[in-house]
Each structure stands twice: as structure tokens, then as C-alpha cells.
Motif scaffolding. Structure first.
Motif, PDB file in Angstrom:
ATOM      1  N   LEU A   1       0.839  -1.206   0.000  1.00 57.72           N
ATOM      2  CA  LEU A   1       0.000   0.000   0.000  1.00 57.72           C
ATOM      3  C   LEU A   1       0.873   1.256   0.000  1.00 57.72           C
ATOM      4  CD1 LEU A   1      -2.994   0.716  -0.001  1.00 57.72           C
ATOM      5  CD2 LEU A   1      -2.901   0.865   2.494  1.00 57.72           C
ATOM      6  N   HIS A   2       1.955   1.190   0.752  1.00 56.45           N
ATOM      7  CA  HIS A   2       2.914   2.307   0.758  1.00 56.45           C
ATOM      8  C   HIS A   2       3.528   2.487  -0.635  1.00 56.45           C
ATOM      9  CE1 HIS A   2       5.890   5.103   2.296  1.00 56.45           C
ATOM     10  NE2 HIS A   2       6.852   4.350   1.748  1.00 56.45           N
ATOM     11  N   LEU A   3       3.838   1.388  -1.303  1.00 62.97           N
ATOM     12  CA  LEU A   3       4.399   1.446  -2.647  1.00 62.97           C
ATOM     13  C   LEU A   3       3.378   2.039  -3.622  1.00 62.97           C
ATOM     14  CD1 LEU A   3       6.863   0.668  -4.390  1.00 62.97           C
ATOM     15  CD2 LEU A   3       5.787  -1.555  -4.770  1.00 62.97           C
ATOM     16  N   PHE A   4       2.106   1.667  -3.448  1.00 61.15           N
ATOM     17  CA  PHE A   4       1.031   2.207  -4.284  1.00 61.15           C
ATOM     18  C   PHE A   4       1.000   3.735  -4.199  1.00 61.15           C
ATOM     19  CE2 PHE A   4      -3.279   3.955  -3.928  1.00 61.15           C
ATOM     20  CZ  PHE A   4      -3.772   3.731  -5.196  1.00 61.15           C
ATOM     21  N   MET A   5       1.120   4.246  -3.000  1.00 61.75           N
ATOM     22  CA  MET A   5       1.066   5.689  -2.799  1.00 61.75           C
ATOM     23  C   MET A   5       2.292   6.378  -3.385  1.00 61.75           C
ATOM     24  SD  MET A   5      -0.569   5.855   1.056  1.00 61.75           S
ATOM     25  CE  MET A   5      -0.819   7.624   0.959  1.00 61.75           C
ATOM     26  N   LYS A   6       3.466   5.756  -3.259  1.00 59.41           N
ATOM     27  CA  LYS A   6       4.706   6.338  -3.826  1.00 59.41           C
ATOM     28  C   LYS A   6       4.600   6.431  -5.342  1.00 59.41           C
ATOM     29  CE  LYS A   6       8.376   6.856  -2.212  1.00 59.41           C
ATOM     30  NZ  LYS A   6       9.105   8.077  -1.783  1.00 59.41           N
TER      31      LYS A   6
ATOM     32  N   ILE B   1       9.772   5.946 -12.913  1.00 60.87           N
ATOM     33  CA  ILE B   1       9.176   5.483 -11.653  1.00 60.87           C
ATOM     34  C   ILE B   1       9.623   4.056 -11.339  1.00 60.87           C
ATOM     35  CG2 ILE B   1       6.994   4.929 -10.501  1.00 60.87           C
ATOM     36  CD1 ILE B   1       5.683   7.150 -12.164  1.00 60.87           C
ATOM     37  N   ALA B   2       9.585   3.195 -12.376  1.00 58.33           N
ATOM     38  CA  ALA B   2       9.990   1.796 -12.191  1.00 58.33           C
ATOM     39  C   ALA B   2      11.437   1.698 -11.728  1.00 58.33           C
ATOM     40  CB  ALA B   2       9.794   1.025 -13.493  1.00 58.33           C
ATOM     41  N   LYS B   3      12.310   2.506 -12.344  1.00 55.23           N
ATOM     42  CA  LYS B   3      13.730   2.463 -11.986  1.00 55.23           C
ATOM     43  C   LYS B   3      13.952   3.013 -10.588  1.00 55.23           C
ATOM     44  CE  LYS B   3      18.297   3.761 -13.736  1.00 55.23           C
ATOM     45  NZ  LYS B   3      19.045   4.463 -14.812  1.00 55.23           N
ATOM     46  N   LYS B   4      13.236   4.072 -10.255  1.00 53.33           N
ATOM     47  CA  LYS B   4      13.431   4.720  -8.952  1.00 53.33           C
ATOM     48  C   LYS B   4      12.967   3.825  -7.809  1.00 53.33           C
ATOM     49  CE  LYS B   4      12.638   9.178  -6.663  1.00 53.33           C
ATOM     50  NZ  LYS B   4      14.069   9.531  -6.646  1.00 53.33           N
ATOM     51  N   LEU B   5      11.880   3.080  -8.014  1.00 53.34           N
ATOM     52  CA  LEU B   5      11.322   2.235  -6.958  1.00 53.34           C
ATOM     53  C   LEU B   5      11.781   0.785  -7.042  1.00 53.34           C
ATOM     54  CD1 LEU B   5       7.646   3.586  -6.897  1.00 53.34           C
ATOM     55  CD2 LEU B   5       9.554   4.209  -5.395  1.00 53.34           C
TER      56      LEU B   5
END
Length: 517
Positions: A4-9, A23-27
């Protein structure tokens, strides 16, 4: 809650103007995951997170096993985990993506990071069917069953179009003869020969590039002419010329060999062939998006059919080497086969040659030399196949055995002196020494008395020395018998064209045995 935290990021970064790839690379997630989160609202994401918390996964029954592998080997890939699961549970039916996701989740939960090495390659056009095989060698250090490191060497072949692979291993560096034998086995495995084979500048096959007029080693030049394929040489580690086989070398190291325990060479090669069938040639290839085994079924129709055995060396395929162990046995396909006592030499060359003829295993001292033993091939595993003639003669005592040996010599006084000295020198191995003497008498009867005289003269009190000298004298006699007809023909030739070979007296060799230069 982590998801859920990842969803918000993801939504925050998207609102800040980041692109999907950024976004994919950053996370550290895939772009598909980014798209999935962006297509959800907060309520949908909350329900999805709650549902995943109580969902039972297919791999949960293997969770502890996979986790133990990852903790012991943090750099283990999900592809290798998949292969190990298939090896341990042959009937398992789970997709590669499911395993990748499960392994990734375990790494996140237990904080087991994995280093990723990235190498850039330029795309090259696919070659037509039957056009090319790429060949390369590799080596890796693994641990045996005692936990000791052992270095292994392998040769890999890959058909450039289908990516169909063949691998063979040795526990010593390859020779040119080994390379030729492996080529023959690869052609049999592939079902034919291509038009071209690609190598780097390996000393086993080439002497010099010679500005394009390649000079091959003598053995490999004869082999190339016999089989009729073209050779293309490239630089080492050249991804443009032989990147396919370089990838295979890495694949073999990382997916098959890495962290695997080495039992023995025969079993290791058997496991590798099973790995090729199960994984190496079965899994979908990332570039072609096809299974090599399925494409190969079409490609082998474009290969030149493999002819019969080579005319210049008819035993290259059938004859391979084995090492005689200290208990006078050799290993072949997970079984042990006996050789005569005294064959093993503590400080000598213990290589023998084996070949199969139907259901019979033949063991030779030399490639075309005398036959040491014949055995019926055992199709089980872990068996000891022993010839009764290869055991110690326990039907009579030492004294009776000594008398039997002495009676077989012309000069029995010298023979008695020799066996008595041997018994003094080797009190613990008297029977073994007598066994070697009997072997020498049986196989080199015509020269055994001369060999005995040399041993007494030079004070060489060892059955192994007696056998070696008798064998040497036998070979000298055979060479003279062959040279005799040629020397008769040469009498009519002019003196200028006559060449006399230099010969050495037997004392030259006995001095070497005694360590005298």
C-alpha cells in the motif's frame, strides 16, 4: 502495508511528472507493476492488499527450502531456483513468472539483496538454419562431497539459429584429442554438422592466424579436412562474433554448476545432460521467444548428416581415458571396474583408455595397446564389477607363491635372489609385488629373463621396475622387427639418402630409474 505504501509512492511520483520507466527504476519495480498501481484507486488497492495477505500461494509448501537456498547463496537467480525445484520435484508444474515473483517477495521480506550485472550487446541478424555452431571453453571451481574445492573444465556448443546446446565436462584441462572427441559427440547430439564453426583463438585448434591463412594444429587440421566444415576465428570475449556461446558459458556456470556439489565426473556429466533436457534446451529462449528443442527439430534437417567414424582415427568417439585409482579400479558411468593388481603406480601415469563394444567394456594400457581387462557393462549404479583374476591369489601361502614365480625363470638362482630382495624391500606388500611379477611374466615372457638380469645388475629390487624394463625391451624388439624389412630395401639406396636412427642402451634408462643423470 508495504504494498500500500508502494502504491502511494507510485501515484506521488506520477503527479510529480515522472515517466513510467523513471518510476519503475526509482522504486526498483517493473513497468507492468507501475501500470497496475496507476490503474487502481486507493480503495481498490486496499482491498487487493488485504486479499494477498490471506491468499495461499502454490510455492508456500516449498517456502522453507527456497529460503534456505537464498540464505546460503544470496546471488542465486530465480531461474536456477526453478531448475533446482524441477530437479528435486520432477512433476512440479509452476510457471517461471510465478517463481520469479515468489523469489522476489522472499528477498524483500528477508532482506536478501541480489547483485545484478548488466552488459550491453549490439543486436545482430539471425543466421539461417544449419549455418553455424559456436564453440567455447569454460572453467569453474565447485566443491566436492567432502567440501573441498575442485576445478572443472567444460566445452560448450550451440547452434546459432535454434540455440540448441551441448556441454561436456572434464576434471582436467582439455587437449586437442579431447576437443575432437567432444566435437564428434556434439555432432551426434545435434544430428548433423553445420557449414561453419566459430571459435576464438584457442591454442587447442590454432597455431597462428597468419594474416588470414589460418594455421591449425596438426590433429585439428586433419579433423577439419575429414569433416569438411569451415572455420571462423574471432577475438576472445567478442559478443558480436560469438556472443551466443558466451551467453551459454555463463548460463552453464550460473544455472547448472553454481553451488552444485561435485560427486564424480561421470555423474556430473549425466546431471548436465539431464539439465540440458530439462532446462537448457527446454526453457523459452529470451531472444527468439521459442524453445530451442522445438526449433532444433526443424533445424537438424538442414545439417549435413554425420558419417561413420573418422577414417584417420576410428577410435576417437569410442575411446576415452580414465584414471586408475589406488585400489586398482576405474570408474565408468557411476560403477567401478577392476584392473589387475599392480596397474596403479604411486608415482607414475595412471591413465588408461576405455572403449565399449556392444555390452562389453574394454580397458587398455595404451590407445592401441594391450588389453588390461574386459568386463560386461553394468547398467546399475554404485556397483563393483570385479574379475577374480584381478584379486590376490589367496589359495596358497607366500612361500608357495614365491616358488611358483621362481620356477618360471630360466635362471632360478637369480630369480630366487630377486624375489627375496623384493620381499625384504616391501614386507607389507609382498603379495602385491608378486602379483606384478606374475603379470610381467605372463605378458612379457620372451624378455622377462633379460629384464631380470638388468634388475639384478642395477640393483633395482622392485616388481614395478621388472615389469617396466620387460615392457621396454619388448617394445624395442617390436620396433627392430618393423625396421628390419625397411633396412633391407634401403641397402640399394645411395649412402647420401640413408639415415641411421640414434638408439640408446638399456643402461641409459635404468640410470634414470635410479635417479642418476
Amino acid at each position: 502495508m508495504e504494498k500500500l505504501h508502494l502504491f502511494m509512492k507510485v501515484h506521488q511520483l506520477k503527479e510529480q511528472g515522472f515517466k513510467i520507466a523513471a518510476i519503475a527504476k526509482k522504486l526498483g519495480i517493473s513497468r507492468n507493476t507501475v501500470y497496475k498501481y496507476l490503474n487502481m484507486n486507493f480503495n481498490e488497492a486496499s482491498e487487493w492488499v488485504l486479499s494477498t495477505g490471506c491468499r495461499v500461494k502454490k510455492l508456500d509448501i516449498h517456502r522453507d527450502l527456497i529460503l534456505s537456498w537464498l540464505k546460503e547463496h544470496p546471488d542465486l537467480s530465480s531461474a536456477q531456483v526453478e531448475d533446482w525445484l524441477k530437479e528435486k520435484y520432477p512433476k512440479i508444474k509452476i510457471g517461471s513468472s510465478t517463481i520469479r515473483g515468489y523469489v522476489s517477495d522472499l528477498r524483500d521480506i528477508y532482506h536478501i539483496p541480489k547483485m545484478i550485472r548488466v552488459r550491453d550487446h549490439e543486436a545482430v541478424e539471425e543466421l539461417p538454419m544449419g549455418q553455424q555452431i559456436q564453440v567455447d571453453w569454460g572453467e569453474i571451481t565447485v566443491k566436492n562431497q567432502e567440501g573441498k574445492p575442485i576445478k572443472l573444465y567444460f566445452i560448450t556448443f550451440v547452434l546459432s539459429h535454434s540455440r540448441y546446446k551441448y556441454v561436456e565436462w572434464l576434471d582436467r584441462p582439455f587437449t586437442t584429442r579431447d576437443t575432437i572427441r567432444c566435437h564428434e559427440k556434439a555432432f551426434q547430439y545435434f544430428g548433423g554438422i553445420p557449414k561453419e564453426i566459430v571459435y576464438d583463438q584457442d591454442h587447442l585448434i590454432t597455431v597462428s592466424e597468419n594474416a588470414g591463412d589460418i594455421i591449425l594444429t596438426g590433429e585439428f587440421q586433419a579433423y577439419k579436412q575429414e569433416r569438411g566444415f569451415r572455420i571462423y576465428l574471432c577475438r576472445k570475449a567478442d559478443p558480436q562474433s560469438k556472443g551466443k556461446v558466451e551467453n551459454v558459458v555463463k548460463y552453464v556456470k550460473r544455472n547448472f554448476a553454481k553451488h552444485r556439489v561435485f560427486p564424480n565426473l561421470e555423474s556430473w556429466n549425466e546431471k548436465c545432460l539431464a539439465w540440458l533436457k530439462r532446462t537448457g534446451n527446454y526453457n523459452v529462449q529470451h531472444t527468439t521467444k521459442k524453445r530451442p528443442v522445438e526449433v532444433h527439430a526443424l533445424e537438424k534437417q538442414h545439417l549435413t548428416p554425420v558419417s561413420s567414424l573418422l577414417s584417420f582415427e576410428s577410435n576417437l568417439v569410442n575411446s576415452i581415458t580414465r584414471t586408475v585409482h589406488k585400489d586398482n579400479i576405474i570408474r565408468y558411468k557411476s560403477n567401478r571396474y577392476s584392473v589387475p593388481l599392480g596397474t596403479y603406480r604411486p608415482r607414475g601415469d595412471n591413465t588408461v583408455y576405455i572403449e565399449t563394444q556392444g555390452e562389453e567394456l574394454i580397458i587398455r594400457a595404451d590407445l592401441q595397446g594391450e588389453i588390461l581387462a574386459k568386463h560386461s557393462i553394468c547398467h546399475g549404479k554404485g556397483e563393483l564389477i570385479k574379475n577374480r583374476q584381478h584379486t590376490r591369489d589367496r589359495s596358497k601361502g607366500i612361500q608357495a607363491y614365491k616358488e611358483t614365480i621362481v620356477r618360471q625363470f630360466k635362471d632360478q638362482d637369480k630369480a630366487l635372489k630377486f624375489v627375496n630382495e623384493v620381499a625384504l624391500q616391501y614386507p607389507r606388500y609382498v603379495r602385491d609385488q608378486f602379483q606384478v611379477i606374475q603379470y610381467a611374466i605372463t605378458h612379457f615372457r620372451l624378455q622377462i629373463d633379460e629384464a631380470l638380469a638388468v634388475c639384478i645388475k642395477e640393483q633395482l629390487w622392485s616388481a614395478n621396475d621388472l615389469r617396466d624394463i620387460a615392457q621396454h625391451l619388448t617394445r624395442l624388439k617390436e620396433e627392430k622387427d618393423v625396421e628390419a624389412p625397411a633396412s633391407i630395401e634401403a641397402k640399394g639406396n645411395s649412402p647420401a639418402t640413408t639415415v641411421t636412427a640414434v638408439t640408446r642402451d638399456i643402461e641409459y634408462y635404468t640410470k634414470i630409474m635410479r635417479g642418476v643423470s
